[in-house]
Design a protein around this motif. Structure first.
Motif, PDB file in Angstrom:
ATOM      1  N   SER A 266       0.844  -1.194   0.000  1.00  0.00           N
ATOM      2  CA  SER A 266       0.000   0.000   0.000  1.00  0.00           C
ATOM      3  C   SER A 266       0.881   1.246   0.000  1.00  0.00           C
ATOM      4  CB  SER A 266      -0.894   0.017   1.245  1.00  0.00           C
ATOM      5  OG  SER A 266      -1.732  -1.105   1.275  1.00  0.00           O
ATOM      6  N   THR A 267       0.272   2.389  -0.301  1.00  0.00           N
ATOM      7  CA  THR A 267       0.951   3.675  -0.199  1.00  0.00           C
ATOM      8  C   THR A 267       0.143   4.586   0.706  1.00  0.00           C
ATOM      9  OG1 THR A 267      -0.175   4.484  -2.186  1.00  0.00           O
ATOM     10  CG2 THR A 267       2.008   3.499  -2.479  1.00  0.00           C
ATOM     11  N   ALA A 268       0.841   5.447   1.470  1.00  0.00           N
ATOM     12  CA  ALA A 268       0.200   6.404   2.370  1.00  0.00           C
ATOM     13  C   ALA A 268       0.164   7.775   1.710  1.00  0.00           C
ATOM     14  CB  ALA A 268       0.947   6.460   3.697  1.00  0.00           C
ATOM     15  N   SER A 269      -0.507   8.739   2.354  1.00  0.00           N
ATOM     16  CA  SER A 269      -0.633  10.081   1.786  1.00  0.00           C
ATOM     17  C   SER A 269      -0.291  11.125   2.837  1.00  0.00           C
ATOM     18  CB  SER A 269      -2.055  10.315   1.271  1.00  0.00           C
ATOM     19  OG  SER A 269      -2.966  10.302   2.361  1.00  0.00           O
ATOM     20  N   GLY A 270      -0.126  12.373   2.397  1.00  0.00           N
ATOM     21  CA  GLY A 270       0.088  13.479   3.313  1.00  0.00           C
ATOM     22  C   GLY A 270       1.367  13.408   4.097  1.00  0.00           C
ATOM     23  N   GLY A 271       2.396  12.790   3.542  1.00  0.00           N
ATOM     24  CA  GLY A 271       3.667  12.702   4.246  1.00  0.00           C
ATOM     25  C   GLY A 271       3.773  11.536   5.197  1.00  0.00           C
ATOM     26  N   ALA A 272       2.690  10.755   5.356  1.00  0.00           N
ATOM     27  CA  ALA A 272       2.746   9.582   6.234  1.00  0.00           C
ATOM     28  C   ALA A 272       3.447   8.436   5.520  1.00  0.00           C
ATOM     29  CB  ALA A 272       1.340   9.169   6.646  1.00  0.00           C
ATOM     30  N   GLN A 273       3.791   7.419   6.284  1.00  0.00           N
ATOM     31  CA  GLN A 273       4.432   6.218   5.744  1.00  0.00           C
ATOM     32  C   GLN A 273       3.705   4.990   6.273  1.00  0.00           C
ATOM     33  OE1 GLN A 273       8.538   6.542   6.934  1.00  0.00           O
ATOM     34  NE2 GLN A 273       9.068   7.858   5.212  1.00  0.00           N
ATOM     35  N   ILE A 274       3.717   3.933   5.477  1.00  0.00           N
ATOM     36  CA  ILE A 274       3.129   2.681   5.935  1.00  0.00           C
ATOM     37  C   ILE A 274       3.928   2.185   7.132  1.00  0.00           C
ATOM     38  CG2 ILE A 274       2.544   0.305   5.339  1.00  0.00           C
ATOM     39  CD1 ILE A 274       0.823   2.427   3.983  1.00  0.00           C
ATOM     40  N   SER A 275       3.203   1.832   8.197  1.00  0.00           N
ATOM     41  CA  SER A 275       3.863   1.383   9.421  1.00  0.00           C
ATOM     42  C   SER A 275       3.809  -0.141   9.584  1.00  0.00           C
ATOM     43  CB  SER A 275       3.197   2.056  10.627  1.00  0.00           C
ATOM     44  OG  SER A 275       3.800   1.662  11.833  1.00  0.00           O
ATOM     45  N   PHE A 276       2.632  -0.724   9.348  1.00  0.00           N
ATOM     46  CA  PHE A 276       2.493  -2.173   9.470  1.00  0.00           C
ATOM     47  C   PHE A 276       1.201  -2.587   8.783  1.00  0.00           C
ATOM     48  CE2 PHE A 276       0.432  -0.395  13.198  1.00  0.00           C
ATOM     49  CZ  PHE A 276      -0.757  -1.084  13.268  1.00  0.00           C
ATOM     50  N   TYR A 277       0.975  -3.896   8.737  1.00  0.00           N
ATOM     51  CA  TYR A 277      -0.244  -4.445   8.136  1.00  0.00           C
ATOM     52  C   TYR A 277      -0.973  -5.317   9.153  1.00  0.00           C
ATOM     53  CZ  TYR A 277       1.608  -3.047   3.576  1.00  0.00           C
ATOM     54  OH  TYR A 277       2.093  -2.327   2.515  1.00  0.00           O
ATOM     55  N   THR A 278      -2.273  -5.412   8.973  1.00  0.00           N
ATOM     56  CA  THR A 278      -3.110  -6.348   9.707  1.00  0.00           C
ATOM     57  C   THR A 278      -3.514  -7.467   8.746  1.00  0.00           C
ATOM     58  OG1 THR A 278      -3.979  -4.706  11.238  1.00  0.00           O
ATOM     59  CG2 THR A 278      -5.327  -6.640  10.871  1.00  0.00           C
ATOM     60  N   ILE A 279      -3.501  -8.685   9.239  1.00  0.00           N
ATOM     61  CA  ILE A 279      -3.868  -9.847   8.416  1.00  0.00           C
ATOM     62  C   ILE A 279      -5.038 -10.568   9.064  1.00  0.00           C
ATOM     63  CG2 ILE A 279      -3.095 -12.073   7.506  1.00  0.00           C
ATOM     64  CD1 ILE A 279      -0.277 -10.936   7.401  1.00  0.00           C
ATOM     65  N   GLU A 280      -6.004 -10.956   8.261  1.00  0.00           N
ATOM     66  CA  GLU A 280      -7.101 -11.792   8.735  1.00  0.00           C
ATOM     67  C   GLU A 280      -7.215 -13.013   7.840  1.00  0.00           C
ATOM     68  OE1 GLU A 280     -10.182  -8.684  10.889  1.00  0.00           O
ATOM     69  OE2 GLU A 280     -10.628  -9.366   8.860  1.00  0.00           O
ATOM     70  N   TRP A 281      -7.721 -14.091   8.409  1.00  0.00           N
ATOM     71  CA  TRP A 281      -7.935 -15.287   7.599  1.00  0.00           C
ATOM     72  C   TRP A 281      -9.305 -15.882   7.879  1.00  0.00           C
ATOM     73  CZ3 TRP A 281      -4.081 -14.718  11.171  1.00  0.00           C
ATOM     74  CH2 TRP A 281      -4.118 -15.495  12.322  1.00  0.00           C
ATOM     75  N   SER A 282      -9.791 -16.607   6.855  1.00  0.00           N
ATOM     76  CA  SER A 282     -11.162 -17.103   6.872  1.00  0.00           C
ATOM     77  C   SER A 282     -11.191 -18.485   6.234  1.00  0.00           C
ATOM     78  CB  SER A 282     -12.063 -16.137   6.091  1.00  0.00           C
ATOM     79  OG  SER A 282     -13.342 -16.694   5.864  1.00  0.00           O
ATOM     80  N   LEU A 283     -12.181 -19.275   6.627  1.00  0.00           N
ATOM     81  CA  LEU A 283     -12.371 -20.591   6.018  1.00  0.00           C
ATOM     82  C   LEU A 283     -13.391 -20.550   4.889  1.00  0.00           C
ATOM     83  CD1 LEU A 283     -12.433 -22.843   9.220  1.00  0.00           C
ATOM     84  CD2 LEU A 283     -10.476 -22.186   7.795  1.00  0.00           C
ATOM     85  N   ASP A 284     -14.222 -19.505   4.859  1.00  0.00           N
ATOM     86  CA  ASP A 284     -15.258 -19.439   3.832  1.00  0.00           C
ATOM     87  C   ASP A 284     -15.209 -18.157   3.005  1.00  0.00           C
ATOM     88  OD1 ASP A 284     -16.117 -17.579   5.660  1.00  0.00           O
ATOM     89  OD2 ASP A 284     -17.933 -18.661   6.256  1.00  0.00           O
ATOM     90  N   GLY A 285     -14.296 -17.241   3.328  1.00  0.00           N
ATOM     91  CA  GLY A 285     -14.209 -15.986   2.599  1.00  0.00           C
ATOM     92  C   GLY A 285     -15.300 -14.992   2.948  1.00  0.00           C
ATOM     93  N   VAL A 286     -16.137 -15.328   3.947  1.00  0.00           N
ATOM     94  CA  VAL A 286     -17.230 -14.452   4.358  1.00  0.00           C
ATOM     95  C   VAL A 286     -17.023 -13.956   5.784  1.00  0.00           C
ATOM     96  CG1 VAL A 286     -19.728 -14.268   4.720  1.00  0.00           C
ATOM     97  CG2 VAL A 286     -18.829 -15.612   2.800  1.00  0.00           C
ATOM     98  N   THR A 287     -16.841 -14.888   6.694  1.00  0.00           N
ATOM     99  CA  THR A 287     -16.528 -14.525   8.077  1.00  0.00           C
ATOM    100  C   THR A 287     -15.020 -14.636   8.282  1.00  0.00           C
ATOM    101  OG1 THR A 287     -16.894 -16.809   8.811  1.00  0.00           O
ATOM    102  CG2 THR A 287     -18.759 -15.285   8.911  1.00  0.00           C
ATOM    103  N   TRP A 288     -14.476 -13.759   9.151  1.00  0.00           N
ATOM    104  CA  TRP A 288     -13.022 -13.666   9.313  1.00  0.00           C
ATOM    105  C   TRP A 288     -12.654 -13.781  10.790  1.00  0.00           C
ATOM    106  CZ3 TRP A 288     -10.037 -13.423   4.950  1.00  0.00           C
ATOM    107  CH2 TRP A 288     -10.733 -13.204   3.760  1.00  0.00           C
ATOM    108  N   PRO A 289     -12.693 -15.006  11.320  1.00  0.00           N
ATOM    109  CA  PRO A 289     -12.407 -15.175  12.753  1.00  0.00           C
ATOM    110  C   PRO A 289     -10.926 -15.069  13.103  1.00  0.00           C
ATOM    111  CG  PRO A 289     -12.805 -17.302  11.738  1.00  0.00           C
ATOM    112  CD  PRO A 289     -13.081 -16.279  10.685  1.00  0.00           C
ATOM    113  N   GLY A 290     -10.038 -15.312  12.128  1.00  0.00           N
ATOM    114  CA  GLY A 290      -8.611 -15.237  12.411  1.00  0.00           C
ATOM    115  C   GLY A 290      -8.101 -13.815  12.251  1.00  0.00           C
ATOM    116  N   HIS A 291      -7.335 -13.309  13.213  1.00  0.00           N
ATOM    117  CA  HIS A 291      -6.895 -11.914  13.150  1.00  0.00           C
ATOM    118  C   HIS A 291      -5.494 -11.776  13.732  1.00  0.00           C
ATOM    119  CE1 HIS A 291      -7.449  -7.554  12.983  1.00  0.00           C
ATOM    120  NE2 HIS A 291      -6.854  -7.507  14.173  1.00  0.00           N
ATOM    121  N   LEU A 292      -4.643 -11.079  12.990  1.00  0.00           N
ATOM    122  CA  LEU A 292      -3.299 -10.734  13.453  1.00  0.00           C
ATOM    123  C   LEU A 292      -3.233  -9.217  13.543  1.00  0.00           C
ATOM    124  CD1 LEU A 292      -0.311 -11.637  14.018  1.00  0.00           C
ATOM    125  CD2 LEU A 292       0.111 -11.159  11.607  1.00  0.00           C
TER     126      LEU A 292
END
Length: 445
Positions: A266-292
Motif C-alpha cells: 500500500s501507499t500512504a498520503s500526506g507525508g505519512a508512511q506505511i507502518s504495518f499491516y493487519t492480516i485476517e484469515w477465513s475458512l469461507d471468505g465471508v466470516t473472518w475469525p482469524g486476526h493478526l
C-alpha cells in the motif's frame, strides 16, 4: 273542584308573579365569600452582589408571592459586623429587581440583604449575601497571550502579567473571556479560581481564530476592567485523514502448519508512511475469525503460523500508516492449504519447475556473511522470478531477476550460531513456484 287555566285572562300575570318569587328564593340561597385580606410579600431569593469602587450593584429574584398586593419597592440593608446589626441604606421605590448603591465605603467588609415592600408593609428579608469589600478597581493585566495546547479537543493555554492590586487588597483570581469574531462579541466570563497568571481554555471549536482578554478580581470580589486583547490565536481544524491505499495481489505459499504471504504494498498520503499491516484469515471468505493485529513492519510479506494442515484458508490484508490512518482490507486471496505442495500464483499453465539449494558450509569470519546458491530446473525461459529467503522467523524478498539455471546471493547476518534457511522461487507471470529444502549453516564471528 274546578280548575283555572293559566292560558286564560290573568294567567300571564300569575306566571310572572311565580317567577319573581322563585328568583327571590334563589337569591336567599347565594352565599357571599368574604374578601381575603392582603399580607406582606414573601422573601426575595437569588441575591447577587457585585462590588465596585465605593459602590455595589445588586440583583435578585422577586418573591414567589406578593401577598396579594403589588410590590412597590425593595428595602436594602447592610451590616458591617457580620450580621449582628443591620442598617437600611435605601429603598428602590419600584418593582425592579436590580439596584445600584453608592452608600458603601471602600475597604470595609459588608453583608447585604433585601426585603420586598407592598401596600401592607415590608416582608421578610432574603438570605444575607456573602461578605464583600468595595475597593478601587484593580488595574487590567498586561501581556495577554495564548498558545494552542497539544490536545485533541481545541484547547488554548492563556497567560498574562498581573498588575498590582489596589492598596489594602490582594488579587484573588481572574476572569477570562474570548472572542471568535475579532472582538465584536465576547464569551461569558470564566473564573480561573486562583491567583495564578495562566489558564487553560478548553473545548473551543476548531478551525477558528480567537482573541483572549483577562480581568483581575480582588479578595473583596471587585472585578477590574478587561485587558487589551491578545494577538489572534488560530485553533487548527482537524486534518483530513486519507487512509492508505488497499493492498492487492495477496498470494499465499503453503508450508507445514504455515502460509507465506506476499502482496502488493500500500501507499500512504500526506507525508505519512506505511507502518504495518493487519492480516485476517477465513475458512469461507465471508466470516473472518482469524486476526493478526500487526505484522510488525511495512514489508509486504509475512508468514502466518500455527495453522491446521489440510485446511483451506483465505487471507486478506489491511495497511496502517504512522499517522494512525487505516486503509481497507484487500480482496481475499485464493484458497491456500498448509501442508500441501507449494502454492502457485495465478496464471496460465507452465512447465513444472524444481528448485534445489546448496550453501557454503561455513560463514566468512569477518562480516558474518553467508553465501547461498541454487539451481532452477528446468529453466523458466526468461520469465522474471521472485526469490525469497526464510530466516529469523520471516520471509525477506531478495530480488526479482531473469531466471537462469542457477542463482547466487550473499546474506549479511546479525546472529551467530546454527541458522536455518529456505528459499522460495516464484515465476511472477506463471503458475510456477517451488520451495527449497531447509539448509543449515553454522555462522561464527
Amino acid at each position: 273542584m274546578q280548575g283555572r287555566s293559566l292560558d286564560g285572562p290573568g294567567g300571564g300575570r300569575l306566571v310572572a308573579v311565580l317567577l319573581s318569587l322563585g328568583a327571590a328564593l334563589l337569591a336567599c340561597l347565594v352565599v357571599t365569600s368574604p374578601a381575603v385580606a392582603a399580607t406582606v410579600p414573601g422573601a426575595p431569593t437569588g441575591l447577587v452582589v457585585t462590588p465596585g469602587d465605593g459602590v455595589v450593584d445588586l440583583s435578585w429574584t422577586a418573591p414567589a408571592s406578593d401577598g396579594g398586593s403589588a410590590i412597590t419597592g425593595y428595602r436594602v440593608d447592610v451590616s458591617t459586623d457580620g450580621g449582628a446589626h443591620w442598617a437600611t441604606i435605601g429603598t428602590t421605590g419600584d418593582a425592579s429587581t436590580t439596584a445600584h448603591s453608592s452608600g458603601v465605603m471602600n475597604n470595609v467588609s459588608y453583608l447585604v440583604r433585601i426585603a420586598a415592600v407592598n401596600a401592607v408593609g415590608t416582608g421578610p428579608e432574603s438570605a444575607a449575601s456573602a461578605p464583600f469589600i468595595p475597593s478601587p478597581l484593580p488595574a487590567p493585566p498586561t501581556d495577554v497571550s495564548g498558545a494552542v495546547w497539544p490536545a485533541p479537543d481545541g484547547e488554548v493555554f492563556v497567560t498574562w502579567t498581573p498588575s498590582p492590586a489596589p492598596s489594602g487588597r490582594t488579587l484573588a483570581s481572574f476572569l477570562v473571556q474570548w472572542s471568535s469574531n475579532g472582538g465584536s462579541s465576547w464569551s461569558a466570563p470564566v473564573p480561573t479560581g486562583s491567583a495564578g497568571a495562566a489558564f487553560l481554555v478548553t473545548q473551543l471549536p476548531k478551525g477558528a481564530t480567537y482573541l483572549f482578554r483577562v480581568a483581575a478580581k480582588t479578595d473583596g470580589g471587585v472585578v477590574g476592567t478587561y485587558s487589551v486583547p491578545s494577538a489572534p490565536v488560530l485553533v487548527p481544524a482537524d486534518p483530513v485523514i486519507v487512509p492508505p491505499t488497499t493492498p492487492t495481489n495477496v498470494v499465499g505459499i503453503p508450508d507445514n502448519t504455515a502460509v507465506h504471504l506476499t502482496w502488493t504494498a500500500s501507499t500512504a498520503s500526506g507525508g505519512a508512511q506505511i507502518s504495518f499491516y493487519t492480516i485476517e484469515w477465513s475458512l469461507d471468505g465471508v466470516t473472518w475469525p482469524g486476526h493478526l493485529d500487526s505484522t510488525g513492519s511495512a514489508s509486504p510479506s509475512f508468514t502466518v503460523t500455527n495453522l491446521a494442515n489440510g485446511v483451506a484458508y483465505r487471507f486478506r490484508v489491511q495497511a496502517h500508516d504512522n499517522g494512525g490512518a487505516v486503509g481497507d482490507f484487500s480482496a481475499p486471496s485464493a484458497p491456500v492449504v498448509p501442508g500441501s505442495a507449494p502454492g502457485t500464483p495465478p496464471g496460465g499453465p507452465a512447465p513444472a519447475t524444481s528448485l534445489t539449494l546448496t550453501a557454503t558450509p561455513h560463514a566468512v569470519t569477518r562480516g558474518r556473511k553467508v553465501t547461498l546458491s541454487g539451481t532452477i530446473s528446468p529453466a523458466t525461459n526468461g520469465v522474471p522470478v521472485s526469490l525469497q529467503v526464510w530466516r529469523h522467523g520471516s520471509w525477506t524478498t531478495l530480488r526479482a531477476s531473469i531466471a537462469q539455471s542457477g542463482f547466487r546471493f550473499r546474506l549479511k547476518e546479525r546472529k551467530v550460531g546454527r541458522l536455518r534457511y529456505r528459499v522460495v522461487a516464484a515465476a511472477t507471470a506463471t503458475t510456477l513456484a517451488s520451495t527449497s529444502p531447509v539448509v543449515k549453516v553454522r555462522v561464527r564471528d
